[in-house]
Motif scaffolding. Structure first.
Motif, mmCIF file in Angstrom:
data_model
loop_
_atom_site.group_PDB
_atom_site.id
_atom_site.type_symbol
_atom_site.label_atom_id
_atom_site.label_comp_id
_atom_site.label_asym_id
_atom_site.label_seq_id
_atom_site.Cartn_x
_atom_site.Cartn_y
_atom_site.Cartn_z
ATOM 1 N N MET A 1 1.122 -1.082 -0.271
ATOM 2 C CA MET A 1 0.281 -0.364 -0.355
ATOM 3 C C MET A 1 0.541 1.268 0.248
ATOM 4 S SD MET A 1 -2.769 0.782 2.611
ATOM 5 C CE MET A 1 -3.548 2.780 2.874
ATOM 6 N N ALA A 2 0.863 2.251 -0.705
ATOM 7 C CA ALA A 2 1.270 3.435 -0.538
ATOM 8 C C ALA A 2 1.143 4.185 0.180
ATOM 9 C CB ALA A 2 1.233 4.053 -2.052
ATOM 10 N N LYS A 3 2.048 4.617 0.736
ATOM 11 C CA LYS A 3 2.101 5.858 2.085
ATOM 12 C C LYS A 3 1.763 7.325 1.094
ATOM 13 C CE LYS A 3 4.498 4.407 6.003
ATOM 14 N NZ LYS A 3 4.908 5.224 6.221
ATOM 15 N N ILE A 4 0.293 7.940 2.187
ATOM 16 C CA ILE A 4 0.190 8.804 2.037
ATOM 17 C C ILE A 4 0.698 9.976 2.550
ATOM 18 C CG2 ILE A 4 -2.044 10.585 1.974
ATOM 19 C CD1 ILE A 4 -4.022 7.699 1.621
ATOM 20 N N SER A 5 0.918 10.966 2.022
ATOM 21 C CA SER A 5 1.649 12.420 2.661
ATOM 22 C C SER A 5 0.496 12.378 3.267
ATOM 23 C CB SER A 5 2.812 13.323 2.123
ATOM 24 O OG SER A 5 1.512 13.807 1.188
ATOM 25 N N THR A 6 1.737 13.572 5.040
ATOM 26 C CA THR A 6 0.608 14.811 5.601
ATOM 27 C C THR A 6 -0.089 15.831 4.752
ATOM 28 O OG1 THR A 6 2.068 13.556 7.669
ATOM 29 C CG2 THR A 6 0.293 16.016 7.498
ATOM 30 N N GLU A 7 0.416 15.908 4.041
ATOM 31 C CA GLU A 7 0.325 17.235 2.881
ATOM 32 C C GLU A 7 -0.795 16.252 2.093
ATOM 33 O OE1 GLU A 7 3.993 16.678 2.902
ATOM 34 O OE2 GLU A 7 4.032 18.267 4.459
ATOM 35 N N ASP A 8 -1.142 15.147 1.447
ATOM 36 C CA ASP A 8 -2.354 14.730 0.881
ATOM 37 C C ASP A 8 -3.265 14.619 1.832
ATOM 38 O OD1 ASP A 8 -0.516 15.039 -1.636
ATOM 39 O OD2 ASP A 8 0.394 12.643 -1.410
ATOM 40 N N LEU A 9 -3.048 14.266 3.221
ATOM 41 C CA LEU A 9 -4.256 14.015 3.901
ATOM 42 C C LEU A 9 -5.359 15.547 4.772
ATOM 43 C CD1 LEU A 9 -2.738 11.460 6.503
ATOM 44 C CD2 LEU A 9 -4.450 11.051 4.673
ATOM 45 N N LEU A 10 -3.896 16.503 4.511
ATOM 46 C CA LEU A 10 -5.051 17.452 5.058
ATOM 47 C C LEU A 10 -5.458 17.921 3.586
ATOM 48 C CD1 LEU A 10 -1.987 18.664 6.803
ATOM 49 C CD2 LEU A 10 -3.947 17.995 7.839
ATOM 50 N N GLU A 11 -5.385 17.862 2.385
ATOM 51 C CA GLU A 11 -5.875 18.028 1.478
ATOM 52 C C GLU A 11 -7.347 17.430 0.696
ATOM 53 O OE1 GLU A 11 -5.456 21.042 -0.515
ATOM 54 O OE2 GLU A 11 -3.887 21.769 0.608
ATOM 55 N N ALA A 12 -6.925 16.615 1.887
ATOM 56 C CA ALA A 12 -8.430 15.506 1.360
ATOM 57 C C ALA A 12 -8.952 16.266 2.387
ATOM 58 C CB ALA A 12 -8.027 14.292 1.591
ATOM 59 N N PHE A 13 -9.139 16.442 3.529
ATOM 60 C CA PHE A 13 -9.546 16.597 4.496
ATOM 61 C C PHE A 13 -10.148 17.962 4.207
ATOM 62 C CE2 PHE A 13 -7.061 13.770 7.544
ATOM 63 C CZ PHE A 13 -7.432 12.967 7.740
ATOM 64 N N LYS A 14 -9.446 19.117 3.742
ATOM 65 C CA LYS A 14 -10.247 20.325 2.885
ATOM 66 C C LYS A 14 -11.656 20.050 2.327
ATOM 67 C CE LYS A 14 -5.557 22.567 3.932
ATOM 68 N NZ LYS A 14 -4.355 23.972 3.372
ATOM 69 N N GLU A 15 -10.650 18.931 1.825
ATOM 70 C CA GLU A 15 -12.766 19.147 0.500
ATOM 71 C C GLU A 15 -13.690 18.033 1.169
ATOM 72 O OE1 GLU A 15 -10.522 16.874 -2.900
ATOM 73 O OE2 GLU A 15 -9.125 18.505 -2.785
ATOM 74 N N MET A 16 -13.406 17.928 2.382
ATOM 75 C CA MET A 16 -14.806 17.022 2.955
ATOM 76 C C MET A 16 -15.759 18.151 3.929
ATOM 77 S SD MET A 16 -12.365 13.896 5.173
ATOM 78 C CE MET A 16 -13.258 12.502 4.848
ATOM 79 N N THR A 17 -16.469 17.515 3.794
ATOM 80 C CA THR A 17 -17.849 18.559 4.850
ATOM 81 C C THR A 17 -17.273 18.356 6.377
ATOM 82 O OG1 THR A 17 -19.547 16.660 4.723
ATOM 83 C CG2 THR A 17 -19.411 18.659 2.846
ATOM 84 N N LEU A 18 -18.365 18.888 6.406
ATOM 85 C CA LEU A 18 -18.084 18.903 8.569
ATOM 86 C C LEU A 18 -18.748 17.338 8.764
ATOM 87 C CD1 LEU A 18 -18.599 22.697 9.965
ATOM 88 C CD2 LEU A 18 -15.964 20.989 9.769
ATOM 89 N N ILE A 19 -19.800 17.437 8.448
ATOM 90 C CA ILE A 19 -20.148 15.977 8.221
ATOM 91 C C ILE A 19 -19.529 15.150 8.236
ATOM 92 C CG2 ILE A 19 -22.675 14.675 8.151
ATOM 93 C CD1 ILE A 19 -23.727 17.151 8.094
ATOM 94 N N GLU A 20 -18.885 14.887 6.864
ATOM 95 C CA GLU A 20 -17.972 13.863 6.717
ATOM 96 C C GLU A 20 -17.140 13.639 6.774
ATOM 97 O OE1 GLU A 20 -18.839 14.041 1.744
ATOM 98 O OE2 GLU A 20 -17.181 15.585 2.216
ATOM 99 N N LEU A 21 -16.096 14.600 7.873
ATOM 100 C CA LEU A 21 -15.225 14.485 8.372
ATOM 101 C C LEU A 21 -15.478 14.037 9.938
ATOM 102 C CD1 LEU A 21 -11.861 15.322 8.314
ATOM 103 C CD2 LEU A 21 -12.886 17.562 9.553
ATOM 104 N N SER A 22 -16.671 14.359 10.078
ATOM 105 C CA SER A 22 -17.493 13.799 11.543
ATOM 106 C C SER A 22 -17.603 12.066 11.812
ATOM 107 C CB SER A 22 -18.517 14.422 12.506
ATOM 108 O OG SER A 22 -18.735 14.157 12.999
ATOM 109 N N GLU A 23 -17.734 11.894 10.535
ATOM 110 C CA GLU A 23 -17.758 10.756 10.175
ATOM 111 C C GLU A 23 -16.805 9.621 10.313
ATOM 112 O OE1 GLU A 23 -20.907 10.024 6.928
ATOM 113 O OE2 GLU A 23 -22.097 10.785 8.134
ATOM 114 N N PHE A 24 -15.862 10.558 9.590
ATOM 115 C CA PHE A 24 -14.128 9.961 9.757
ATOM 116 C C PHE A 24 -13.781 9.691 10.716
ATOM 117 C CE2 PHE A 24 -10.139 10.631 9.332
ATOM 118 C CZ PHE A 24 -9.290 9.773 8.583
#
Length: 126
Positions: A1-24
């Protein structure tokens, strides 16, 4: 499995709604058996009293300390609060200090205390 960088994770979180982030976050907590909590700043070493104060009590005992000279009225309230029979309620009032309700929530404990004190009883919450 490829490692995801912290920056990539943060970018993915920025695109999520608050509800999606809460569920995550809830799923993350369940999968890894952790609790995501905000860090708490500590001003210095906390003694046992400070630790107890930080944890809010959620279970209370309503302890009848005395009937205040109005035994009959207090017995009626004890019967109403506990569902005890007349003899059992009378014995409970006469054996004060005695726990009338145990392990109840704050609202119920305060309501019971107010009702008993309204009839002249001396009551403490523990």
């Amino acid at each position: 499995m490829a490692k995801i960088s912290t920056e990539d994770l943060l970018e993915a979180f920025k695109e999520m709604t608050l509800i999606e982030l809460s569920e995550f976050v809830k799923t993350f907590e369940d999968v890894f058996d952790v609790k995501a909590a905000a860090p708490v700043a500590v001003a210095g070493p906390a003694g046992p009293a400070a630790v107890e104060a930080a944890v809010e009590q959620d279970s209370f005992d309503v302890v009848l300390e005395g009937d205040g000279g109005k035994k009959i009225q207090v017995i009626k309230v004890v019967r109403e609060l506990t569902g005890l029979g007349l003899k059992e309620a009378k014995d409970a009032v006469e054996s004060a200090p005695k726990a009338i309700l145990e392990g109840v929530n704050k609202e119920k404990a305060e309501a019971a205390k107010a009702k008993l004190e309204g009839e002249g009883a001396k009551v403490t919450l523990k």
